[in-house]
Structures are given as C-alpha cells and as structure tokens.
Motif scaffolding. Structure first.
Motif, mmCIF file in Angstrom:
data_model
loop_
_atom_site.group_PDB
_atom_site.id
_atom_site.type_symbol
_atom_site.label_atom_id
_atom_site.label_comp_id
_atom_site.label_asym_id
_atom_site.label_seq_id
_atom_site.Cartn_x
_atom_site.Cartn_y
_atom_site.Cartn_z
ATOM 1 N N ASN A 218 32.747 -3.424 12.381
ATOM 2 C CA ASN A 218 30.534 -3.750 12.937
ATOM 3 C C ASN A 218 30.509 -4.942 13.516
ATOM 4 O O ASN A 218 30.161 -4.537 14.496
ATOM 5 C CB ASN A 218 30.152 -4.122 11.367
ATOM 6 N N ALA A 222 28.696 -4.202 17.030
ATOM 7 C CA ALA A 222 27.394 -4.906 17.589
ATOM 8 C C ALA A 222 28.058 -5.872 19.057
ATOM 9 O O ALA A 222 26.910 -5.705 20.145
ATOM 10 C CB ALA A 222 27.721 -5.789 16.643
ATOM 11 N N LYS A 225 27.112 -3.057 21.719
ATOM 12 C CA LYS A 225 25.307 -2.714 21.186
ATOM 13 C C LYS A 225 24.725 -3.725 22.481
ATOM 14 O O LYS A 225 24.036 -3.308 23.145
ATOM 15 C CB LYS A 225 25.181 -2.219 20.042
ATOM 16 N N SER A 329 24.876 -3.529 9.351
ATOM 17 C CA SER A 329 23.492 -3.615 10.068
ATOM 18 C C SER A 329 24.883 -3.868 11.305
ATOM 19 O O SER A 329 24.053 -5.349 12.129
ATOM 20 C CB SER A 329 22.141 -3.779 9.968
ATOM 21 N N VAL A 330 24.549 -2.809 12.025
ATOM 22 C CA VAL A 330 25.257 -3.140 13.620
ATOM 23 C C VAL A 330 23.928 -3.588 14.882
ATOM 24 O O VAL A 330 24.557 -5.166 15.291
ATOM 25 C CB VAL A 330 25.802 -2.048 14.160
ATOM 26 N N ASP A 331 22.398 -3.472 13.955
ATOM 27 C CA ASP A 331 21.758 -4.435 15.087
ATOM 28 C C ASP A 331 21.590 -5.401 14.595
ATOM 29 O O ASP A 331 21.224 -6.131 16.101
ATOM 30 C CB ASP A 331 20.327 -3.691 14.944
ATOM 31 N N SER A 332 22.258 -6.379 13.451
ATOM 32 C CA SER A 332 21.423 -6.833 12.711
ATOM 33 C C SER A 332 22.315 -8.385 13.764
ATOM 34 O O SER A 332 22.014 -9.369 14.413
ATOM 35 C CB SER A 332 21.436 -7.051 11.332
ATOM 36 N N ILE A 333 23.487 -7.999 13.398
ATOM 37 C CA ILE A 333 24.412 -8.502 14.253
ATOM 38 C C ILE A 333 24.299 -9.042 15.589
ATOM 39 O O ILE A 333 24.174 -9.840 16.544
ATOM 40 C CB ILE A 333 25.618 -7.869 13.416
ATOM 41 N N SER A 334 24.055 -7.686 16.221
ATOM 42 C CA SER A 334 24.247 -7.622 17.740
ATOM 43 C C SER A 334 22.634 -8.415 17.972
ATOM 44 O O SER A 334 22.734 -9.404 18.938
ATOM 45 C CB SER A 334 23.560 -6.537 18.744
#
Length: 379
Positions: A218, A222, A225, A329-334
C-alpha cells in the motif's frame, strides 16, 4: 542504583537472527541495565551451520539451537504451510530453550521477550523457583494468559497490550514502552546527510522489516499516486525481509524502480544519517505495538506519517504531533505524505514531537525495570 552481581538472563529468541523492534528493545534495555550495574546474559537462538549475528557483542551470549529458517520459509508460503512451519519452529525452540536452562538457570531473574522463551522459563520456575519477568511486544493469546499466571511481573510495551491482560483479571502488569537514545538520534544537517547517502530531492523514508504486517504494498501504491502532486521524490526503504523481492517487482510494475531505493538492513550506527536525510518518515503498518523507529525519527526532527495501526504510539505520543493515516486506504497514506511534505503544515508538528521526545529516555525505562527486578527478587 548500582546492582553489581545481580545476574539477569535476558531471553530473546531472535537476538542473533532478526533485527526487528523487539530485538532492539532487548538491546537498548540491556545496555542501560548494564550501565546501572546489572550483569546481563543474552539467551537466544542460533541456526545450525550458520554464523550468529547478535545485535551487540557487549554481553555474554548463550546460544540455543533454533530452526529459524522454518519461520522465515513459512512466511513466504500459504497460510496453512506457514502455520505448520511456524508451529514446528516454535515447538523446537521451546524444547531446546528449556533443555538449555535446565543446565544454565543460575540467574537472579530471567526476563523473557518472546512466547517460546516464556514457555520454557515458566517450566524452569516451577522446578527451580527463579523469578520470571516477561515483556510482551504484542497481544497475548489464551495460552499466554495461562502461562503468565506463573510469572512474577508482566511488562507489556503499551497500555493497549496491558489492557489485554487486565481484562482477564491479571494484576501484576506494568507497561514499559520502548525508548530512544537521544545522544545517538538527534537533528543533523539534512543536505549533508542526503549527500552522504547519495540522494537528492524529497526523501520519504520507511524503516522496518519487509513483512506483510508492515503494509508496504500500500505504501508503494500511495507513492505512485502522489507522483502527480509532488515532483522529485524518492522512496527509501531501509530493512530486509521475506517480501523484498516481491516489493521490488511491484515497484517495477508501477514504474517506480528508479525512484524507490531498497537499502537492505543498515547498521545502527549509521541510522541517524538516514533519518536526517528524510523529509518525511512513514510507517503504514496494519499493526504496531510501540514502534521504536517512530521515536528515532521523531528524535531526528522528521515529520511523522503514522498508521492508526500503531494505536498505542498514536495515543501516547499524541495525534497533534503526527500525520495519522488509515493503513487500508492508499489515498489516506498518499495524502498524509503530501501534507507532511508541506513545510508550513509540518513545522508545528515537528516542534511538538521534539518537545515530547525527551520523556522517552531508555535510561528512565531501565530504572523502572530495575525497580521491578528488585520487587520480584524481594518476594
């Protein structure tokens, strides 16, 4: 608090086969206890036909035969095979450790750091009445609950793990979180540190074992992303483990092989340079008991992106001093990394973490453990 002559058997099964947080906890605690005058002997595993690599040569080391390769091999296979290999490895070590201690139990206290050593020392206590102190780096199973009823003091590394014991009515529990050596980990010139390891641009750092629970796939997604949002970034992955080859293939598949650097394990003495070269430290783990690497990064003045899987650390250190992310969540880490790379946003959090890190001294941790030793010996 000089205690010359008090012999402590520090049982840490993987002290010469792994370099994870639990092993470093054992190392740093042992160093400070030795400074206080305790006579420390490390009891740990050694694989057949392979040279052991203990984390320190400061202490006497007593080796126990260990089929560590089964544990390592099992992690690369299916859940069924992994469980079977892990069971054989654990049973073999428990039996070997017990046999070793039958002949080598002349300690004032035996302090365990893993379930296999705990199982062996509980049997030794029944036979020879040696006081047992047991550190737990993760949540206990039902079998552990039965075993610790024979232990003199239980030392979970977080309040979260402590509560797991207390809900079973166990009273002799004292949480001793990990610490950090503030004389070793401290802010240094960032540009010089980047130059020393041959990097430039924005550096995102992960430190730890390359195993499934660290959630590094992940992190790679991220990192992919955020490429459109932040230019000239590098992902520096420090550590080794069973997933290294798979992670390198994922980085290549995502077109990140030129931007992702896998260093392998780095000597402890060199780690301050790597932390100080980083613009962000990220720990995306599914679960962490109390990550020492986060304390080390904080001591070096690096913004922290920490997963909610490190619940005990997040609560103890404070949400206001970190960028908290959801590991699933990839979005959260990114987004967490992007925010941390914003100097204006991260400045206040770094100042908070620098003010709080002072309370995490290993010497203070060792003094508390020493008090517990004296308590159990006096009984």
């Amino acid at each position: 608090m000089e205690k010359n002559g008090v012999r402590i058997g520090m049982a840490s099964a993987y002290f010469a086969t792994m370099k994870g947080g639990g092993e470093h906890y054992t190392l740093h605690l042992s160093n400070k206890l030795a400074d206080l005058g305790y006579d420390i002997t490390i009891i740990c595993g050694r694989q057949p036909l392979k040279k052991p690599e203990p984390l320190s040569d400061r202490f006497k080391v007593e080796y126990v035969p260990q089929l560590y390769f089964l544990r390592d091999w099992g992690m690369k296979r299916t859940k069924l095979i992994s469980g079977g290999a892990g069971f054989v490895h654990s049973y073999q070590y428990r039996l070997s450790c017990y046999r070793h201690l039958l002949k080598n139990h002349d300690f004032d206290v035996i302090h365990t750091h893993d379930p296999a050593s705990l199982h062996a020392t509980v049997r030794i206590k029944r036979k020879y009445h040696v006081p047992i102190v047991s550190t737990f780096h993760g949540h206990p199973s039902s079998r552990h609950i039965e075993e610790v009823k024979n232990v003199d003091a239980i030392l979970p590394v977080s309040k979260e793990i402590k509560s797991s014991f207390e809900k079973y009515g166990i009273k002799n529990v004292y949480d001793i979180p990990g610490g950090v050596d503030l004389s070793h980990f401290k802010p240094m010139n960032k540009d010089r540190c980047k130059e020393a390891i041959g990097l430039n641009g924005k550096v995102i750092l992960f430190v730890g074992r390359l195993i499934p629970i660290k959630n590094l796939h992940n992190l790679l997604y991220a990192f992919k992303k955020m490429q459109s949002a932040v230019e000239d970034t590098k992902l520096l992955i420090v550590g080794d483990g069973v997933l290294k080859g798979e992670l390198m293939r994922t980085a290549q598949k995502l077109g990140l092989n030129e931007k992702t650097i896998f260093t392998g394990a780095i000597d402890y003495e060199k780690m301050p340079t790597y932390y100080n070269a980083a613009d962000v430290f990220v720990l995306p783990s599914i679960f962490e008991s109390f990550p020492l690497v986060a304390l080390e990064a904080a001591a070096c003045g690096v913004p922290l992106v920490i997963s909610i899987g490190a619940k005990a650390f997040v609560e103890d250190f404070g949400e206001d001093a970190i960028f908290k992310v959801d590991p699933k969540s990839v979005d959260s880490i990114s987004n967490g990394i992007i925010q941390a790379l914003n100097d204006e946003v991260s400045k206040e959090k770094v100042e908070l973490s620098q003010s709080r890190i002072k309370k995490y001294s290993w010497l203070e941790r060792a003094k508390k453990v020493a008090e517990i030793y004296e308590m159990v010996m006096s009984r």
